[in-house]
Design a protein around this motif. Structure first.
Motif, PDB file in Angstrom:
ATOM      1  N   SER A  98      42.040  36.055  47.894  1.00 24.21           N
ATOM      2  CA  SER A  98      41.093  34.688  46.834  1.00 24.21           C
ATOM      3  C   SER A  98      39.377  34.686  47.927  1.00 24.21           C
ATOM      4  O   SER A  98      38.302  34.556  46.872  1.00 24.21           O
ATOM      5  CB  SER A  98      41.799  33.984  46.525  1.00 24.21           C
ATOM      6  OG  SER A  98      42.338  32.817  47.809  1.00 24.21           O
ATOM      7  N   LEU A 165      35.326  40.993  37.344  1.00 24.48           N
ATOM      8  CA  LEU A 165      37.417  41.753  36.811  1.00 24.48           C
ATOM      9  C   LEU A 165      37.652  42.392  36.850  1.00 24.48           C
ATOM     10  O   LEU A 165      39.190  42.994  37.447  1.00 24.48           O
ATOM     11  CB  LEU A 165      37.822  40.526  36.333  1.00 24.48           C
ATOM     12  CG  LEU A 165      39.783  40.498  35.501  1.00 24.48           C
ATOM     13  CD1 LEU A 165      40.386  40.127  36.771  1.00 24.48           C
ATOM     14  CD2 LEU A 165      39.620  39.603  34.476  1.00 24.48           C
ATOM     15  N   LEU A 235      35.474  28.420  29.931  1.00 24.93           N
ATOM     16  CA  LEU A 235      36.474  28.995  30.263  1.00 24.93           C
ATOM     17  C   LEU A 235      36.971  30.098  30.724  1.00 24.93           C
ATOM     18  O   LEU A 235      38.190  31.094  31.288  1.00 24.93           O
ATOM     19  CB  LEU A 235      38.195  28.587  29.118  1.00 24.93           C
ATOM     20  CG  LEU A 235      39.272  28.744  29.292  1.00 24.93           C
ATOM     21  CD1 LEU A 235      40.247  28.728  29.997  1.00 24.93           C
ATOM     22  CD2 LEU A 235      39.589  28.034  27.679  1.00 24.93           C
ATOM     23  N   ILE A 236      36.228  31.077  29.656  1.00 24.20           N
ATOM     24  CA  ILE A 236      36.369  32.854  30.391  1.00 24.20           C
ATOM     25  C   ILE A 236      35.418  32.822  31.628  1.00 24.20           C
ATOM     26  O   ILE A 236      36.366  34.088  32.162  1.00 24.20           O
ATOM     27  CB  ILE A 236      35.496  33.439  29.835  1.00 24.20           C
ATOM     28  CG1 ILE A 236      35.741  33.090  27.380  1.00 24.20           C
ATOM     29  CG2 ILE A 236      35.166  34.940  29.798  1.00 24.20           C
ATOM     30  CD1 ILE A 236      35.250  33.925  26.270  1.00 24.20           C
ATOM     31  N   LEU A 238      35.225  30.603  34.705  1.00 20.89           N
ATOM     32  CA  LEU A 238      37.179  30.472  35.547  1.00 20.89           C
ATOM     33  C   LEU A 238      38.350  31.259  35.543  1.00 20.89           C
ATOM     34  O   LEU A 238      38.967  31.552  35.944  1.00 20.89           O
ATOM     35  CB  LEU A 238      37.473  29.070  35.209  1.00 20.89           C
ATOM     36  CG  LEU A 238      36.503  28.243  34.977  1.00 20.89           C
ATOM     37  CD1 LEU A 238      36.698  26.735  34.824  1.00 20.89           C
ATOM     38  CD2 LEU A 238      35.299  27.525  36.685  1.00 20.89           C
ATOM     39  N   LEU A 239      38.807  31.605  34.088  1.00 20.63           N
ATOM     40  CA  LEU A 239      39.384  32.611  33.845  1.00 20.63           C
ATOM     41  C   LEU A 239      39.947  34.329  34.986  1.00 20.63           C
ATOM     42  O   LEU A 239      40.453  34.028  35.911  1.00 20.63           O
ATOM     43  CB  LEU A 239      40.097  32.405  32.564  1.00 20.63           C
ATOM     44  CG  LEU A 239      41.926  34.085  31.917  1.00 20.63           C
ATOM     45  CD1 LEU A 239      42.438  32.824  32.926  1.00 20.63           C
ATOM     46  CD2 LEU A 239      41.826  33.805  30.689  1.00 20.63           C
ATOM     47  N   ALA A 240      38.547  34.762  34.259  1.00 17.03           N
ATOM     48  CA  ALA A 240      38.153  36.238  35.234  1.00 17.03           C
ATOM     49  C   ALA A 240      38.247  35.657  36.574  1.00 17.03           C
ATOM     50  O   ALA A 240      38.779  36.666  37.697  1.00 17.03           O
ATOM     51  CB  ALA A 240      36.323  36.326  34.294  1.00 17.03           C
ATOM     52  N   GLN A 242      39.885  33.303  38.491  1.00 21.30           N
ATOM     53  CA  GLN A 242      40.671  33.256  38.947  1.00 21.30           C
ATOM     54  C   GLN A 242      41.955  34.060  38.953  1.00 21.30           C
ATOM     55  O   GLN A 242      42.767  34.505  39.999  1.00 21.30           O
ATOM     56  CB  GLN A 242      41.672  32.111  38.726  1.00 21.30           C
ATOM     57  CG  GLN A 242      43.010  31.395  38.683  1.00 21.30           C
ATOM     58  CD  GLN A 242      43.217  31.489  40.065  1.00 21.30           C
ATOM     59  OE1 GLN A 242      42.908  30.054  40.042  1.00 21.30           O
ATOM     60  NE2 GLN A 242      43.482  31.499  40.711  1.00 21.30           N
ATOM     61  N   LEU A 243      41.489  35.309  38.022  1.00 12.16           N
ATOM     62  CA  LEU A 243      42.531  36.554  37.873  1.00 12.16           C
ATOM     63  C   LEU A 243      41.887  37.227  38.810  1.00 12.16           C
ATOM     64  O   LEU A 243      42.994  38.115  39.699  1.00 12.16           O
ATOM     65  CB  LEU A 243      42.395  37.214  36.379  1.00 12.16           C
ATOM     66  CG  LEU A 243      43.068  36.410  35.023  1.00 12.16           C
ATOM     67  CD1 LEU A 243      42.759  37.290  33.933  1.00 12.16           C
ATOM     68  CD2 LEU A 243      44.642  36.136  35.471  1.00 12.16           C
ATOM     69  N   SER A 244      40.722  37.547  38.875  1.00  9.43           N
ATOM     70  CA  SER A 244      39.891  38.882  40.097  1.00  9.43           C
ATOM     71  C   SER A 244      40.903  38.201  41.773  1.00  9.43           C
ATOM     72  O   SER A 244      40.839  38.971  42.159  1.00  9.43           O
ATOM     73  CB  SER A 244      38.676  38.509  39.760  1.00  9.43           C
ATOM     74  OG  SER A 244      38.030  36.566  40.248  1.00  9.43           O
ATOM     75  N   TRP A 246      43.513  36.352  41.992  1.00  6.60           N
ATOM     76  CA  TRP A 246      44.443  36.842  42.573  1.00  6.60           C
ATOM     77  C   TRP A 246      44.996  38.926  42.200  1.00  6.60           C
ATOM     78  O   TRP A 246      45.644  38.444  43.420  1.00  6.60           O
ATOM     79  CB  TRP A 246      45.677  36.546  41.524  1.00  6.60           C
ATOM     80  CG  TRP A 246      45.909  34.588  41.473  1.00  6.60           C
ATOM     81  CD1 TRP A 246      46.045  33.827  42.248  1.00  6.60           C
ATOM     82  CD2 TRP A 246      45.985  34.534  39.510  1.00  6.60           C
ATOM     83  NE1 TRP A 246      45.728  32.724  41.589  1.00  6.60           N
ATOM     84  CE2 TRP A 246      46.629  32.993  40.208  1.00  6.60           C
ATOM     85  CE3 TRP A 246      46.579  34.952  38.624  1.00  6.60           C
ATOM     86  CZ2 TRP A 246      46.713  31.497  39.274  1.00  6.60           C
ATOM     87  CZ3 TRP A 246      46.327  33.887  37.383  1.00  6.60           C
ATOM     88  CH2 TRP A 246      46.764  32.175  38.351  1.00  6.60           C
TER      89      TRP A 246
END
Length: 253
Positions: A98, A165, A235-236, A238-240, A242-244, A246
């Motif tokens: 990460s 991502l 939100l988009i 932060l989500l992208a 976080q997923l990248s 992980w």
């Protein structure tokens, strides 16, 4: 290895790559062609020359060339780690996936900022030359241009989050490039629907389109409604991110 050392390593990689020269291509291309096309319509009574030049230069840039350039830069950064099994070797060091992913994304943000600054500088120089040649009595609205360029930068952040991502998710660059291009091409269509707010590839273009509408009515600022745009875009983003973080390294190694 701490995060600051990771960032320093990433910056050193940029100095050895072809990213820096590529940063100048898109800004110079759109600014010179855009200002050359619009300046011929200027008269000495023209009152909004800088706004017209900005929209003419930034519209295609925001919708297509800026996302395209970020796709290229993401692919180049990713390719640096696949050469000579560099990512596999990096994973043997005491560094988290990460943190490594976040350092690369921070580098992408820096590259985006550098390209926007180059766009700003080229635009000011070309715009000043155009207004002088056409005899338009207009000072340089540095603050206004800075706000417009800041809007381009901020609205582009969720898009590069998704671009990064997809680059992380696919081990073959051809797949990530193809999918990112496929999502970029209909951006102008998405911007004209009610679903634009969940389509980050059109955010920057939508921002410039709003500027165009504002200039046509005599305004100087965008009519972008920050709610609910800001929470959804954040939100988009932060989500992208976080997923990248992980998924980074799992597909490739």
């Amino acid at each position: 290895m701490n995060f600051s050392k990771l960032l320093k390593n990433e910056l050193l990689k940029i100095r050895r790559s072809k990213i820096i020269p590529l940063l100048f291509i898109a800004p110079i291309l759109v600014v010179v062609s855009g200002i050359a096309n619009i300046s011929q319509y200027f008269t000495s009574e023209y009152t909004n020359a800088w706004g017209a030049m900005f929209v003419q230069s930034a519209l295609v840039y925001a919708y297509y060339l800026l996302p395209f350039s970020m796709i290229v830069f993401c692919t180049m950064l990713s390719a640096q780690e696949t050469q000579n099994r560099g990512l596999v070797k990096m994973m043997t060091l005491p560094v988290s996936r990460s943190a490594l992913s976040l350092s690369k994304f921070c580098l992408l943000v820096f590259v985006l900022l550098a390209e926007i600054i180059i766009f700003f500088l080229v635009f000011v120089v070309a715009g000043l030359a155009a207004t002088q040649m056409m005899g338009v009595p207009s000072g340089i609205p540095v603050l206004q241009i800075s706000l417009w360029c800041s809007g381009l930068f901020l609205t582009m952040l969720p898009c590069i989050g998704v671009i990064w991502l997809l680059t992380v998710l696919f081990s073959k660059p051809l797949w990530s490039i193809g999918l990112n291009l496929l999502l970029t091409i209909p951006a102008i269509l998405a911007a004209n629907t009610s679903f634009w707010i969940v389509y980050p590839y059109c955010y920057s273009g939508y921002f410039v389109s709003l500027l165009l509408n504002a200039f046509s009515t005599g305004e100087t600022t965008s009519a972008l409604q920050w709610f609910p745009f800001l929470p959804i875009a954040l939100l988009i983003f932060l989500l992208a991110l976080q997923l990248s973080s992980w998924c980074f390294g799992k597909v490739r190694t």
